[in-house]
Design a protein around this motif. Structure first.
Motif, PDB file in Angstrom:
ATOM      1  N   GLY A  76       0.796  -1.220   0.000  1.00 17.29           N
ATOM      2  CA  GLY A  76       0.000   0.000   0.000  1.00 17.29           C
ATOM      3  C   GLY A  76       0.827   1.268   0.000  1.00 17.29           C
ATOM      4  N   MET A  77       2.008   1.240  -0.622  1.00 20.78           N
ATOM      5  CA  MET A  77       2.896   2.393  -0.630  1.00 20.78           C
ATOM      6  C   MET A  77       2.991   2.975  -2.042  1.00 20.78           C
ATOM      7  N   LYS A  78       2.836   4.280  -2.148  1.00 14.31           N
ATOM      8  CA  LYS A  78       3.040   4.951  -3.423  1.00 14.31           C
ATOM      9  C   LYS A  78       4.510   5.351  -3.506  1.00 14.31           C
ATOM     10  N   VAL A  79       5.258   4.599  -4.298  1.00 13.23           N
ATOM     11  CA  VAL A  79       6.679   4.879  -4.496  1.00 13.23           C
ATOM     12  C   VAL A  79       6.929   4.946  -5.998  1.00 13.23           C
ATOM     13  N   LEU A  80       7.471   6.056  -6.460  1.00 12.73           N
ATOM     14  CA  LEU A  80       7.748   6.256  -7.880  1.00 12.73           C
ATOM     15  C   LEU A  80       9.158   5.763  -8.188  1.00 12.73           C
ATOM     16  N   ILE A  81       9.356   5.190  -9.376  1.00 14.18           N
ATOM     17  CA  ILE A  81      10.624   4.548  -9.696  1.00 14.18           C
ATOM     18  C   ILE A  81      11.165   5.076 -11.016  1.00 14.18           C
ATOM     19  N   GLU A  82      12.422   5.500 -10.980  1.00 16.74           N
ATOM     20  CA  GLU A  82      13.095   5.974 -12.185  1.00 16.74           C
ATOM     21  C   GLU A  82      13.392   4.807 -13.126  1.00 16.74           C
ATOM     22  N   GLY A  83      13.158   5.035 -14.419  1.00 20.46           N
ATOM     23  CA  GLY A  83      13.473   4.029 -15.428  1.00 20.46           C
ATOM     24  C   GLY A  83      14.224   4.650 -16.588  1.00 20.46           C
ATOM     25  N   GLY A  84      15.166   3.927 -17.142  1.00 19.57           N
ATOM     26  CA  GLY A  84      15.947   4.439 -18.261  1.00 19.57           C
ATOM     27  C   GLY A  84      15.262   4.240 -19.599  1.00 19.57           C
ATOM     28  N   SER A  85      15.895   4.733 -20.640  1.00 17.62           N
ATOM     29  CA  SER A  85      15.343   4.659 -21.990  1.00 17.62           C
ATOM     30  C   SER A  85      15.156   3.220 -22.454  1.00 17.62           C
ATOM     31  N   ASN A  86      15.954   2.298 -21.913  1.00 19.99           N
ATOM     32  CA  ASN A  86      15.820   0.901 -22.318  1.00 19.99           C
ATOM     33  C   ASN A  86      14.565   0.254 -21.763  1.00 19.99           C
ATOM     34  N   LEU A  87      13.873   0.936 -20.834  1.00 19.06           N
ATOM     35  CA  LEU A  87      12.580   0.458 -20.340  1.00 19.06           C
ATOM     36  C   LEU A  87      11.433   1.249 -20.953  1.00 19.06           C
ATOM     37  N   PHE A  88      11.610   2.538 -21.108  1.00 17.67           N
ATOM     38  CA  PHE A  88      10.546   3.392 -21.650  1.00 17.67           C
ATOM     39  C   PHE A  88      10.552   3.322 -23.184  1.00 17.67           C
ATOM     40  N   ILE A  89       9.932   2.277 -23.701  1.00 18.58           N
ATOM     41  CA  ILE A  89       9.949   2.024 -25.136  1.00 18.58           C
ATOM     42  C   ILE A  89       8.579   2.358 -25.717  1.00 18.58           C
ATOM     43  N   ASP A  90       8.534   3.346 -26.592  1.00 15.33           N
ATOM     44  CA  ASP A  90       7.260   3.812 -27.133  1.00 15.33           C
ATOM     45  C   ASP A  90       6.725   2.947 -28.261  1.00 15.33           C
ATOM     46  N   ASP A  91       7.607   2.309 -29.011  1.00 18.35           N
ATOM     47  CA  ASP A  91       7.141   1.609 -30.213  1.00 18.35           C
ATOM     48  C   ASP A  91       7.127   0.089 -30.060  1.00 18.35           C
ATOM     49  N   ILE A  92       7.149  -0.394 -28.828  1.00 17.04           N
ATOM     50  CA  ILE A  92       6.967  -1.819 -28.572  1.00 17.04           C
ATOM     51  C   ILE A  92       5.702  -1.983 -27.743  1.00 17.04           C
ATOM     52  N   ASP A  93       4.750  -2.737 -28.296  1.00 11.16           N
ATOM     53  CA  ASP A  93       3.457  -2.918 -27.640  1.00 11.16           C
ATOM     54  C   ASP A  93       3.459  -4.207 -26.820  1.00 11.16           C
ATOM     55  N   ILE A  94       2.902  -4.135 -25.631  1.00 10.28           N
ATOM     56  CA  ILE A  94       2.879  -5.293 -24.734  1.00 10.28           C
ATOM     57  C   ILE A  94       2.090  -6.442 -25.344  1.00 10.28           C
ATOM     58  N   GLU A 168       6.955  13.242  -2.348  1.00  8.16           N
ATOM     59  CA  GLU A 168       6.821  11.871  -2.823  1.00  8.16           C
ATOM     60  C   GLU A 168       7.914  10.977  -2.240  1.00  8.16           C
ATOM     61  N   MET A 169       7.697   9.676  -2.375  1.00 10.93           N
ATOM     62  CA  MET A 169       8.750   8.680  -2.189  1.00 10.93           C
ATOM     63  C   MET A 169       9.166   8.240  -3.588  1.00 10.93           C
ATOM     64  N   TYR A 170      10.483   8.211  -3.841  1.00 10.34           N
ATOM     65  CA  TYR A 170      10.918   7.875  -5.189  1.00 10.34           C
ATOM     66  C   TYR A 170      12.252   7.132  -5.157  1.00 10.34           C
ATOM     67  N   VAL A 171      12.449   6.290  -6.170  1.00  8.71           N
ATOM     68  CA  VAL A 171      13.646   5.463  -6.305  1.00  8.71           C
ATOM     69  C   VAL A 171      14.465   5.955  -7.482  1.00  8.71           C
ATOM     70  N   THR A 172      15.761   6.162  -7.270  1.00 12.10           N
ATOM     71  CA  THR A 172      16.695   6.345  -8.377  1.00 12.10           C
ATOM     72  C   THR A 172      17.854   5.381  -8.165  1.00 12.10           C
ATOM     73  N   PHE A 173      18.478   4.972  -9.264  1.00  5.34           N
ATOM     74  CA  PHE A 173      19.575   4.004  -9.217  1.00  5.34           C
ATOM     75  C   PHE A 173      20.892   4.729  -9.482  1.00  5.34           C
ATOM     76  N   PRO A 174      21.670   5.022  -8.434  1.00  2.00           N
ATOM     77  CA  PRO A 174      22.878   5.833  -8.607  1.00  2.00           C
ATOM     78  C   PRO A 174      24.156   5.042  -8.852  1.00  2.00           C
ATOM     79  N   GLY A 175      24.057   3.707  -8.951  1.00  2.00           N
ATOM     80  CA  GLY A 175      25.264   2.906  -9.097  1.00  2.00           C
ATOM     81  C   GLY A 175      25.942   3.122 -10.433  1.00  2.00           C
ATOM     82  N   PHE A 176      27.263   2.952 -10.490  1.00  2.00           N
ATOM     83  CA  PHE A 176      27.983   3.064 -11.752  1.00  2.00           C
ATOM     84  C   PHE A 176      29.174   2.129 -11.741  1.00  2.00           C
ATOM     85  N   SER A 177      29.728   1.899 -12.906  1.00  2.00           N
ATOM     86  CA  SER A 177      30.877   1.011 -13.025  1.00  2.00           C
ATOM     87  C   SER A 177      31.943   1.686 -13.865  1.00  2.00           C
ATOM     88  N   THR A 178      33.193   1.546 -13.460  1.00  2.00           N
ATOM     89  CA  THR A 178      34.302   2.085 -14.242  1.00  2.00           C
ATOM     90  C   THR A 178      35.090   0.962 -14.907  1.00  2.00           C
TER      91      THR A 178
END
Length: 433
Positions: A76-94, A168-178
């Motif tokens: 029962g928690m409203k938590v917003l989640i950041e997503g990258g371009s590889n998830l937000f795909i406009d031209d692929i239909d479920i 709001e409550m929100y999630v971002t993914f700050p991890g990175f790799s070198t």
């Protein structure tokens, strides 16, 4: 920048109970889940409704997004989640592309009555988009917008201010790799790849997401609390698939096809019958971002310095929460090149690790390492044979030929996968001799 919010904004909507049940069944088919700290976080937000809370997890799988979304919804928690371009795909239909292509072809019959792009679906489930690289964006009216680095940062900042202002409550993914591998070179651009780790190794949390959080707290005059989150998989769903994704990127394949294959693989893994693995989700204590001394003439420099400090502390706390799975011990017992190892030597090395772990404390706060998954009924670390057996249950099967025993020698057939699980807990063994 509000006139551009439509490019990235969430559109939170309640979901049908049946949809949630389907997600829960898929998760239960795939993982045995342990959750620690979520109830405390929920109570904290209920007691402090006038604050904003940002959650900062590590990121090892696209499943992170799905698993967190399910968990928050069922609590029962409203938590917003950041997503990258590889998830937000406009031209692929479920209904036209994803479900028929990866679950059952007969599901394409639903496409006659149902249409929804992956991007639209995610936004209605509470996701907001982040652009990872400059690109041209086509709007619904057909016009195009050039999104350069300056525009991306400005839009990200403005939308973060909006989320904080709305408490709001929100999630971002700050991890990175070198780590300089072929795929990462293609993705990093500016020297860092924020987001999912393809190797199991995360080299830190990038300071920029924290810097934007601090600026948002100052701008909105709203208290912002930061929460480290550790997501730990006994088996990462894409572990063998990462090599295929890397090959596709390096061969210059169409990104749309790569994104579809990536997401489709995850969906298929949740659906398919397999031996369940363990999953750990841990939420740390909320830590308030202090802004009282960040308002003077030298605020810019101080904000950046504070962001680096928060990123360092969050990363340390996240790593300290990492549990040890049997496979982490097993693959860590191999040498750097995963050479063939005699049975006797392997058991001795595992016993050395077991002895080391019994008293290990780690991190700035000197926390005891979480051994929950390698403890027996008597609260002692399970034997070397049991550790090997558990590892073989997941990584030495007809459809999972990662490791095996050949005569009296342990062998690794897929070094990239073995390295992932060694990397998950490598920070605990840095000082082991």
């Amino acid at each position: 920048m509000e006139s551009m919010f439509h490019l990235i904004e969430h559109d939170w909507q309640d979901i049908d109970p049946l949809e949630l049940v389907i997600y829960q069944l898929a998760r239960g088919n795939t993982f045995n889940m342990r959750v620690i700290g979520l109830e405390g976080l929920k109570r904290f937000k209920e007691a402090n409704p006038e604050c904003a809370i940002t959650l900062k997890p590590n990121h090892l799988s696209e499943a992170d997004f799905i698993l967190l979304a399910i968990l928050f919804r069922e609590n029962g928690m409203k938590v917003l989640i950041e997503g990258g371009s590889n998830l937000f795909i406009d031209d692929i239909d479920i209904f036209r592309d994803l479900l028929p292509g990866y679950i059952l072809e007969d599901l394409k019959s639903f496409a006659d009555k149902h249409q929804m792009s992956i991007a639209r679906y995610l936004s209605t489930r509470g996701a907001f988009k982040v652009f990872r690289e400059p690109q041209k964006v086509t709007q619904p009216d057909g016009s195009e917008i050039d999104m350069g680095r300056k525009e991306i940062i400005s839009l990200t900042r403005a939308y973060r201010y909006h989320l904080v202002k709305e408490k709001e409550m929100y999630v971002t993914f700050p991890g990175f790799s070198t780590i300089k591998l072929g795929l990462l070179e293609l993705l990093k651009k500016d020297g860092t790849k924020t987001g999912r780790s393809y190797t199991g190794k995360i080299d830190g949390f990038h300071h920029l997401p924290l810097q934007i959080d601090i600026e948002a707290a100052l701008y909105s005059n709203v208290d912002v609390y930061v929460v480290p989150v550790n997501i730990a998989y006994e088996r990462v769903l894409e572990d063998e698939h990462f090599a295929e994704l890397a090959r596709l990127y390096e061969n210059g394949k169409n990104k749309r096809d790569i994104y579809l294959k990536d997401l489709g693989y995850i969906v298929k893994e949740f659906y398919s019958d397999k031996r369940k693995a363990n999953l750990s989700l841990k939420f740390g204590e909320p830590n308030k971002i202090e802004t009282s001394d960040l308002k003077d003439t030298f605020a810019g420099r101080k904000i950046k310095g504070a962001a680096h400090k928060y990123a360092e502390d969050l990363f340390d706390n996240m790593l300290a929460m990492q549990p040890i799975f049997a496979a982490n011990i097993y693959f860590s017992a191999f040498n750097e090149n995963f050479n063939r190892t005699p049975l006797r030597v392997m058991k001795e090395k595992i016993d050395d690790i077991r002895d080391y772990l019994r008293t290990l404390v780690w991190g700035k706060d000197k926390r005891r390492v979480d051994l929950h998954y390698v403890l027996g009924y008597n609260h002692h670390i399970i034997s070397a044979d049991e550790i090997i057996n558990r590892s073989f249950q997941i990584f030495s099967r007809p459809n999972r030929h990662i490791t095996a025993i050949d005569g009296d020698m342990f062998v690794v057939y897929n070094r990239e996968v073995a390295q992932q699980y060694k990397n998950h807990t490598a920070h605990f063994f840095e000082n082991m001799r």
